[in-house]
Design a protein around this motif. Structure first.
Motif, PDB file in Angstrom:
ATOM      1  N   ASN A 194       7.564   0.193   2.275  1.00 22.52           N
ATOM      2  CA  ASN A 194       5.985   0.322   2.399  1.00 22.52           C
ATOM      3  C   ASN A 194       5.413  -0.433   3.575  1.00 22.52           C
ATOM      4  O   ASN A 194       6.194  -1.177   4.332  1.00 22.52           O
ATOM      5  N   ASN A 216       6.054   5.273   3.511  1.00 23.52           N
ATOM      6  CA  ASN A 216       6.812   4.449   2.463  1.00 23.52           C
ATOM      7  C   ASN A 216       8.356   4.832   2.630  1.00 23.52           C
ATOM      8  O   ASN A 216       9.197   4.527   1.635  1.00 23.52           O
ATOM      9  N   LEU A 256      10.393   3.287  -0.669  1.00 19.21           N
ATOM     10  CA  LEU A 256       9.821   2.045  -1.260  1.00 19.21           C
ATOM     11  C   LEU A 256      10.666   0.762  -1.332  1.00 19.21           C
ATOM     12  O   LEU A 256      11.081   0.364  -0.285  1.00 19.21           O
TER      13      LEU A 256
END
Length: 114
Positions: free
Chosen positions: A68, A31, A52
């Motif tokens: 991600n 991520n 993220l």
């Protein structure tokens, strides 16, 4: 298969313009996407990272996207100069909650605190 892709393979822009390069990966548990610059076969210089959906760039750069799996991160180099000419790399990694806890307590070794 687990892969990291970067595009375009090469890019030429005029001084004063901005340039963008994109990184994507297919590693389901990862991520974070990290960005680096290498000038004249010297050491890699850390430019920032995407965690993220939040970007954490160094000065003079923008980082955006979704780190991600299946997502992409875009590095934007603002106001190109002759020093911007380099090879730019991206890497994917896993950022866990324990990493976050230790980062809140003290900066990781690759961070610089002014």
């Amino acid at each position: 298969s687990n892969q990291v892709h970067q595009s375009p393979a090469s890019l030429y822009k005029n001084q004063g313009k901005s340039a963008k390069t994109e990184c994507s990966h297919s590693i389901s548990s990862y991520n974070r996407i990290l960005w680096y610059k290498q000038s004249n076969y010297r050491e890699l210089v850390f430019l920032g990272y995407m965690l993220l959906k939040a970007g954490y760039p160094e000065a003079g750069f923008d980082i955006e996207g979704d780190a991600n799996a299946g997502g992409t991160s875009t590095l934007t180099i603002n106001q190109l100069t002759p020093n911007s000419s380099a090879v730019y790399y991206c890497a994917a990694s896993l950022h866990s909650a324990s990493d976050l806890l230790s980062a809140l307590q003290k900066p990781p070794p690759w961070c610089t605190v002014d």
